[in-house]
Design an enzyme around this catalytic site. Sequence first.
Site, mmCIF file in Angstrom:
data_model
loop_
_atom_site.group_PDB
_atom_site.id
_atom_site.type_symbol
_atom_site.label_atom_id
_atom_site.label_comp_id
_atom_site.label_asym_id
_atom_site.label_seq_id
_atom_site.Cartn_x
_atom_site.Cartn_y
_atom_site.Cartn_z
ATOM 1 N N VAL A 85 -0.269 2.498 -10.261
ATOM 2 C CA VAL A 85 0.652 2.297 -9.004
ATOM 3 C C VAL A 85 1.213 3.608 -8.315
ATOM 4 O O VAL A 85 0.394 4.944 -8.877
ATOM 5 C CB VAL A 85 1.924 3.177 -10.077
ATOM 6 N N LYS A 86 1.352 3.081 -7.306
ATOM 7 C CA LYS A 86 1.385 4.636 -6.217
ATOM 8 C C LYS A 86 2.410 4.874 -5.441
ATOM 9 O O LYS A 86 3.937 3.929 -5.615
ATOM 10 C CB LYS A 86 0.981 3.385 -4.372
ATOM 11 N N ILE A 87 2.914 6.566 -6.627
ATOM 12 C CA ILE A 87 4.238 7.037 -6.250
ATOM 13 C C ILE A 87 4.386 7.920 -5.819
ATOM 14 O O ILE A 87 3.115 8.839 -4.888
ATOM 15 C CB ILE A 87 4.406 7.882 -8.042
#
Length: 222
Positions: A85-87
């Site tokens: 996941v890109k946060i």
Amino acid sequence: MEFVLDTADIDEVKELDGLLTIAGVTTNPTIITKSGKQSEEVFAQLADYLKPEQKLFAQTISTDYDGMLAEARHICGLRPKNTYVKIPVTRTGLRVIKAAKAEGLGVLATAIYSADEAFLAALNGADYLAPYVNRMCNYCDGVGQVVGLIRMLAAQGMDTKVMAASFKNVEQVRELIAAGIQAVTVQPPVVHAMIDHPGTEIAVAEFTENWKNAYGRTTLLA
């Protein structure tokens, strides 16, 4: 080093994966909206095509803690492994990075504009850091900041990988590869510019013409 494609175009992924050694694919909300497809379709196409050892990176949309964490769990559940996941490294995002890593999720900290932001995300456990190289150049020496980040992580003995993003040209990619970066994610137009040097085509055409003139054919085998 990991060479990653930054795109939601499955046809581009298939073409370049056939030409090059591709470690995975990154997407973001803008890339997906420009594709004209629903996010579910993009994720399904990529998850279906990528080999188990290739990585998929997808970004959260929510900006509140609970929403971001729920989306992080959803994204990391798209495939059995090698999904991250890109946060974004907002204040809330930094909290979510800590929580996601506590649950064992794969995390790429994104929307990074300084080495300081990136290093703090690394301390929170992020697996990858995505500094926006060309956008950073509007505020500072983007390439220099990323080189400094690589040194900071090495000096502290940290395993977090830097995956530079937001490239405008081949020179930016080349400088960071030379500096020892662990990963880059590059949009297809820049990848094609890395592949298609006009001098190579000229040289091949000369070789073929010379061979044809000497032997009357354009193949090695008679």
